[in-house]
Design an enzyme around this catalytic site. Structure first.
Site, short mmCIF file in Angstrom:
data_model
loop_
_atom_site.label_atom_id
_atom_site.label_comp_id
_atom_site.label_asym_id
_atom_site.label_seq_id
_atom_site.Cartn_x
_atom_site.Cartn_y
_atom_site.Cartn_z
N LYS A 1 3.37 -13.94 4.08
CA LYS A 1 3.04 -13.00 4.22
C LYS A 1 1.46 -12.52 4.18
CE LYS A 1 4.44 -8.15 3.35
NZ LYS A 1 6.24 -7.16 3.31
N SER B 1 11.46 -4.40 3.10
CA SER B 1 10.77 -5.45 3.58
C SER B 1 10.66 -6.71 4.09
CB SER B 1 8.91 -4.99 2.98
OG SER B 1 8.66 -4.07 3.50
N SER C 1 8.84 -4.59 6.40
CA SER C 1 7.32 -4.95 7.14
C SER C 1 6.98 -6.65 6.86
CB SER C 1 5.59 -4.25 5.65
OG SER C 1 6.14 -4.96 4.38
#
Length: 526
Positions: free
Chosen positions: A96, A200, A176
């Site tokens: 990420k 997330s 996210s």
């Protein structure tokens, strides 16, 4: 994380914000050259394909397919050999894009961090490399890990644009860790690393139809990861199988002297893959968290089917309806995150290279966004404004909120339910099926199981459990602090018994899926 429930409070107005606005405006004027203008232009297909220019030959086709469809990857690595002898033995892994690497910028999806390349690997990345992992690149995310606004579009960032769900390209990926979930589901890599403050990892894993594991907070280092909250932040694996999640966690976990939360990690970690047991459900008492259901009828039907699968595998299920006060937990959590965001993000920004990152504080970021039309073109930054208005971690309001949130979610929440009902874990639907991407109105988020373990800092695993009208949903396993190995093993046993994962079809729309398309067509008549 899913966006917090805040209300917009208008433009920056404090002296600190005004001063920051002046500094950022001056910096922006000094840096207003053609390259910056091009870089900050709205992303189109040509610019998406441009990121494939430096990709190794064996990955170009994957990169171009992603750019045309899901848009899961912000940046691909230009290469780098890995050891074939380590525990991960050349396993391809995405990160990420809030996790630092020495060879790529780390943007958190924000144009304010486009040049943030401090040349350092986060400790978890160093562990992955030492174990033989091949870092393929950085995945898109909900900008700033979805903490900027309560009206956000999950999976969107100013740098990466909108990530799309590979099961139906008009559907959201949640956030996210949006790109991490989509990339693994699409088969771009067997594993990606996500981060979670509240939901997330597990939400995008479930909605994209893969496995996601949020470890106990303190099991994995957070150093050199763009932060939200030192109380709740953690990184974790997102994979196609529980075995791969356990393998990757075995490498990632460990004590980091720079992160006090990990002081016990070396003593608590085990070989998580070796601890997996396909028979671990047999005779095990598991609590059914009924208070975490009811927001999605289709998901509840799939959940009931899988409760029977758990019974068939030997689990003893115990109904639990007396959950903690989720409204009180949510209110305390929101206060904690506002205070910690300002303190933790300011500390992170101060650690970056001032020549690369002109925004040195949260106030600077707020001012940058206000001066950058693309950043606020879809939604605002009301959560940032609330965080900027906080006054420090020694404030009684913050101290009381953290004590309340931890007590209600932990000792009086998960711990109480496990003890009173004599169960070792809780199960619940992770989240409902993917909602439509709505750039006008934002997310249509109904409910989830993530908040209790997120606020308590306890382990949370999601495993695919089936489909609602062709869209995947996951089953959550939630356990006590440091009981990561048992939670992974229970999820592994469930996965082996059900094997609900299936590859995505990259349908143009959910309306085109076989479960829905015939129902949406006119009735055939002679």
């Amino acid at each position: 994380m899913p966006a917090l429930s805040d209300e917009y409070e208008g433009p920056p107005s404090t002296p600190a914000q005004a001063a920051a606005a002046a500094r950022v405006a001056a910096a922006a004027a000094a840096d207003a050259d053609a390259a910056a203008s091009d870089r900050r232009a709205a992303a189109g297909l040509s610019s998406s394909l441009a990121k494939c220019a430096g990709v190794t030959a064996d990955r170009v086709a994957q990169c171009e397919d992603d750019a045309r469809g899901m848009n899961a990857v912000i940046a691909w690595s230009s290469g780098g050999a890995a050891s074939p002898d380590g525990m991960l033995s050349e396993m391809p892994i995405f990160l990420k894009d809030n996790i630092e690497t020495a060879d790529m910028p780390t943007t958190a999806g924000s144009m304010a961090l486009l040049d943030n390349a401090p040349g350092r690997d986060a400790p978890l990345v160093a562990r992955l490399r030492a174990a033989g992992a091949v870092i393929l690149g950085k995945t898109n995310l909900s900008e700033w890990a979805n903490i900027r606004s309560s009206a956000s579009v999950s999976g969107w960032s100013g740098v990466g644009g909108q990530t799309r769900n590979p099961h139906a390209l008009d559907r959201n990926t949640c956030g996210s860790s949006s790109g991490s979930g989509a990339a693994v589901a699409a088969g771009l890599a067997p594993a990606a690393i996500g981060t979670e403050t509240d939901g997330s990892i597990v939400c995008p894993a479930a909605i994209n139809g893969i496995v996601g594991f949020k470890p106990t907070v303190g099991m994995v280092s957070r150093t050199h990861i763009v932060p939200i909250s030192h109380s709740q932040d953690t990184a974790g694996p997102m994979t196609r199988t529980v075995e791969d999640a356990a393998l990757v966690l075995s490498v990632m976990a460990g004590t980091d002297p720079a992160d006090p939360a990990t002081a016990e990690a070396d003593a608590r970690k085990v070989d998580f893959r070796a601890a997996l047991d396909a028979a671990s459900l047999r005779g095990t008492r598991i609590g059914v968290a009924r208070f975490l259901t009811g927001y999605s009828a289709g998901t509840d039907r799939v959940f009931e089917t899988n409760l029977q699968a758990l019974r068939d595998a030997g689990a003893v299920l115990v109904e639990i309806t007396d959950g903690p006060d989720m409204n009180a937990i949510g209110a305390a959590e929101t206060t904690v995150l506002h205070y910690e965001l300002k303190a933790d993000l300011n500390a992170y920004l101060a650690s970056t290279d001032a020549a690369q990152v002109k925004t040195r504080t949260l106030a600077d970021v707020i001012a940058f966004n206000a001066a950058t039309p693309r950043e606020l073109g879809l939604f605002g930054q009301e959560t940032f404004l609330k965080a900027e208005a906080t006054t420090g971690l020694d404030t009684p309001e913050y101290i009381a909120a953290r004590e309340t949130s931890l007590r209600l979610a932990g000792v009086e929440g998960i711990d109480r339910m496990l003890a009173e009902h004599t169960v070792v874990a809780l199960v619940a639907p992770t989240v409902g099926p993917a909602w439509s991407i709505d750039a006008v109105n934002g997310d249509h988020y109904l409910g989830a199981a993530s908040t209790l373990p997120a606020v308590a800092g306890y382990p949370h695993l999601t495993v695919p459990m089936g489909f609602v009208q062709g869209l995947p949903v996951g089953l959550s396993f939630i356990g006590a602090k440091w009981d990561d190995a048992r939670i992974l093993s229970l999820g592994y046993a469930f996965e082996q018994a059900t094997r609900a994962i299936r590859p995505p079809t990259f349908a143009r729309s959910a309306d085109d899926l076989p479960d829905l398309a015939p129902l949406l067509a006119p009735l055939p008549r002679d």
